[in-house]
Enzyme design. Structure first.
Site, PDB file in Angstrom:
ATOM      1  N   HIS A 134      48.872 -18.812 -37.385  1.00 39.02           N
ATOM      2  CA  HIS A 134      48.606 -17.445 -37.084  1.00 39.02           C
ATOM      3  C   HIS A 134      49.349 -16.058 -37.012  1.00 39.02           C
ATOM      4  O   HIS A 134      49.594 -14.936 -36.313  1.00 39.02           O
ATOM      5  CB  HIS A 134      47.982 -17.282 -35.216  1.00 39.02           C
ATOM      6  CG  HIS A 134      46.595 -18.148 -34.899  1.00 39.02           C
ATOM      7  ND1 HIS A 134      45.566 -17.496 -35.795  1.00 39.02           N
ATOM      8  CD2 HIS A 134      46.108 -19.431 -34.728  1.00 39.02           C
ATOM      9  CE1 HIS A 134      44.480 -18.559 -35.669  1.00 39.02           C
ATOM     10  NE2 HIS A 134      45.090 -19.618 -35.465  1.00 39.02           N
ATOM     11  N   TYR A 174      51.060 -22.499 -25.855  1.00 39.58           N
ATOM     12  CA  TYR A 174      51.452 -20.641 -26.100  1.00 39.58           C
ATOM     13  C   TYR A 174      52.652 -20.221 -25.472  1.00 39.58           C
ATOM     14  O   TYR A 174      53.067 -19.715 -26.653  1.00 39.58           O
ATOM     15  CB  TYR A 174      49.692 -20.184 -26.150  1.00 39.58           C
ATOM     16  CG  TYR A 174      48.691 -20.834 -27.770  1.00 39.58           C
ATOM     17  CD1 TYR A 174      48.815 -21.553 -27.511  1.00 39.58           C
ATOM     18  CD2 TYR A 174      48.922 -19.325 -28.478  1.00 39.58           C
ATOM     19  CE1 TYR A 174      47.727 -22.233 -28.629  1.00 39.58           C
ATOM     20  CE2 TYR A 174      47.594 -20.015 -29.075  1.00 39.58           C
ATOM     21  CZ  TYR A 174      47.531 -20.908 -29.658  1.00 39.58           C
ATOM     22  OH  TYR A 174      46.176 -21.688 -31.100  1.00 39.58           O
ATOM     23  N   ASN A 209      39.213 -17.777 -31.622  1.00 37.30           N
ATOM     24  CA  ASN A 209      38.955 -17.865 -33.083  1.00 37.30           C
ATOM     25  C   ASN A 209      37.639 -17.102 -33.768  1.00 37.30           C
ATOM     26  O   ASN A 209      36.581 -16.265 -32.634  1.00 37.30           O
ATOM     27  CB  ASN A 209      38.734 -19.222 -33.481  1.00 37.30           C
ATOM     28  CG  ASN A 209      40.366 -20.197 -33.890  1.00 37.30           C
ATOM     29  OD1 ASN A 209      41.081 -19.022 -34.359  1.00 37.30           O
ATOM     30  ND2 ASN A 209      40.199 -21.138 -33.323  1.00 37.30           N
TER      31      ASN A 209
END
Ligand code: NDP
Length: 485
Positions: free
Chosen positions: A55, A337, A127
């Site tokens: 990303h 993350y 997403n």
């Protein structure tokens, strides 16, 4: 004319001359003591931070989440109560390309939302698709390696992609969406967003409900064919930034309807599919989408790097009334993350203004690089550990979620056993009209160009199991492409 501000060094000293370096004699050499020049060059060397491993290319804007429905029976979350309005920031992205990649490439789009609630930041890091390629996080780094550059050729490898996918039938659902029309949206405004994972909501009675979050575009879906995307990329690589930024500058604020699907906690034992498997959706007929509000993007960032690149989204950020589920991919992302941001932005990344909650922050973490937090602001220097007798911040029992009910032995369960990887893909294939089926087949054939025949055939056998027409149309498209090249 108003007096212009004085230019300074980063330490605040006035800069007398920003046009001429300090040299010994008109022709040089330069002097080490020209620290203004040295500061300028060394800052330039440090302008790039580690690019996101996935990303990397993104576009975003600020806005608000507005709740119009009433789901107070499911959750105590203040930001989900009727009438709540919560400031937010979004970031959309492609997955595989680097920061300079073209926007209009066929790829899954990241759909990340950070809501600055009254009780901390809530991040939904989803997403534009409701499912994902793998269901066990132990496969995630291998999967991503197949999407990135080959270690020797330094080019992307269709062989690696299709080898992995054809050996991983659970990827069929997401591969089919990726290769369908929705795999190349025209702009970030013309796609849906999905929380993708199953999360949970919990209420003031201590009841937990499983939940899926959906964000439906109000701009309508629009996609590019491969040929249209290639043509566009030849003219501009920044089509998403142009569209999103331009739309907001013109006062045309994109909106998405927010919906949830709700499953009572005990029903998770009864569904024919694992509701915590991210390769599956919850059929709408069984769990209808409930309208709960909308979000609108109405402000561009003043500084792209400070606000969009520095924005750090993590599924670990939940607030009272919202929590996780046993979804194994979600469980791994809760760690990975936040960890990626610690690596990319530094230990105190949540103190960067775009990430800083708008509600009070009172933690006892100490020190570390770039710590501008500086400790708890009680006015009492003795408040730096917990428990303490000096009126330092204390726990909030109201934030304690109901226990997560777990059954089963710790083991490495085979994630393929007893899992149907085809039924929901068949349902999707049956939704496509003849034109979309044909584009699906030709998009797949183009993406497979040059890969070994045995991998091609292994993948087609998976398509056969979805629908005989799926396999046969892909084989025909491959044959047609080979005949024409
Ligand atoms: P439904 O017929 O009730 O739902 C179908 C959903 O598919 C639509 O609501 C829409 O989702 C989405 N859809 C419609 N056309 C396309 C398209 N051309 N490409 C991609 N998605 C499309 O049936 P089910 O709920 O039983 O789902 C059937 C299949 O639809 C699933 O197996 C899944 O592949 C796909 N799907 C299901 C979703 C769900 O949450 N149940 C969400 C998205 C896709 P949306 O309203 O989100 O645009």
């Amino acid at each position: 004319m108003a007096k212009r501000p004085t230019m300074t060094t980063s330490a605040g000293a006035p800069i007398p001359d920003n046009q001429n370096s300090l040299s010994a004699g008109e022709r040089g050499p330069l002097l080490m003591q020209d620290y203004q020049l040295i500061e300028k060059l060394s800052h330039q060397n440090r302008e790039r931070i580690p690019e996101r491993a996935v990303h990397a290319k993104g576009w975003g804007a600020l806005g608000k989440l507005v709740i119009t429905g009433d789901i107070s029976k499911y959750t105590i979350a203040k930001c989900l109560q009727p009438g709540a309005e919560t400031p937010m920031i979004s970031r959309f992205s492609t997955v595989a390309g680097e920061a300079g990649a073209a926007d209009a490439e066929r790829d899954v789009r990241g759909f990340s939302l950070k809501f600055y609630t009254q009780e901390g930041n809530w991040d939904l890091v989803g997403n534009n698709t409701p499912v994902f390629f793998v269901r066990d996080p132990v496969k995630f780094p291998d999967f991503i390696h197949t999407q990135k550059r080959h270690p020797k050729t330094n080019m992307r490898s269709p062989t690696a992609m299709w080898d992995f996918w054809s050996l991983s039938p659970e990827s069929l659902h997401q591969v089919t969406i990726l290769m369908s029309d929705r795999g190349c949206p025209q702009t970030p405004m013309q796609m849906n967003g999905y929380g993708s994972h199953t999360y949970s909501l919990w209420n003031d009675k201590g009841e937990r409900f499983w939940v899926k979050f959906h964000f439906k575009t109000e701009q309508g879906h629009a996609y590019y064919t491969n040929a249209e995307a290639a043509n566009l990329i030849g003219k501009t690589r920044e089509s998403y930034q142009e569209a999103l930024f331009g739309s907001i500058e013109q006062g045309k604020f994109p909106k998405w309807k927010m919906q949830i699907q709700i499953m009572p906690e005990a029903e998770a034992e009864k569904t024919s599919y694992n509701p915590f498997d991210i390769t599956k959706v919850w059929p709408h007929a069984e769990y209808p989408c409930i309208d709960i509000g909308y979000f609108e993007l109405n402000k561009n960032a003043e500084n792209y790097f400070a606000e969009i690149e520095n924005a750090a989204y993590s599924p670990s950020n939940v607030v009272p009334g919202i929590s996780y589920s046993p979804d194994k991919m979600l469980q791994a992302r809760i760690f990975s993350y936040a960890d990626a941001h610690r690596h990319r932005l530094g230990t105190h990344y949540e103190n960067i203004p775009v990430n800083r909650p708008k509600s009070p922050v009172n933690h006892y973490h100490r020190d570390g690089q770039m710590n501008t937090y500086g400790g708890i602001k009680t006015g009492n220097p003795d408040v730096y550990y917990e428990p303490n007798s000096f009126d330092g911040p204390v726990e909030e029992p109201r934030a304690k979620e109901p226990p997560l009910k777990i059954s089963g032995d710790a083991a490495r369960y085979n994630h393929r056993e007893g899992n149907d990887d085809f039924v929901q893909v068949t349902a999707l294939f049956n939704l496509f009209d003849a034109g979309e089926k044909q584009r699906l087949a030709s998009n797949i054939a183009e993406a497979m160009a040059g890969i070994p025949v045995e991998i091609e055939e292994r993948q087609c056998k998976l398509f056969d199991q979805v629908h005989a027409d799926y396999g046969s149309s892909v084989r025909a498209a491959i044959a047609k492409l080979k005949a024409s090249s």
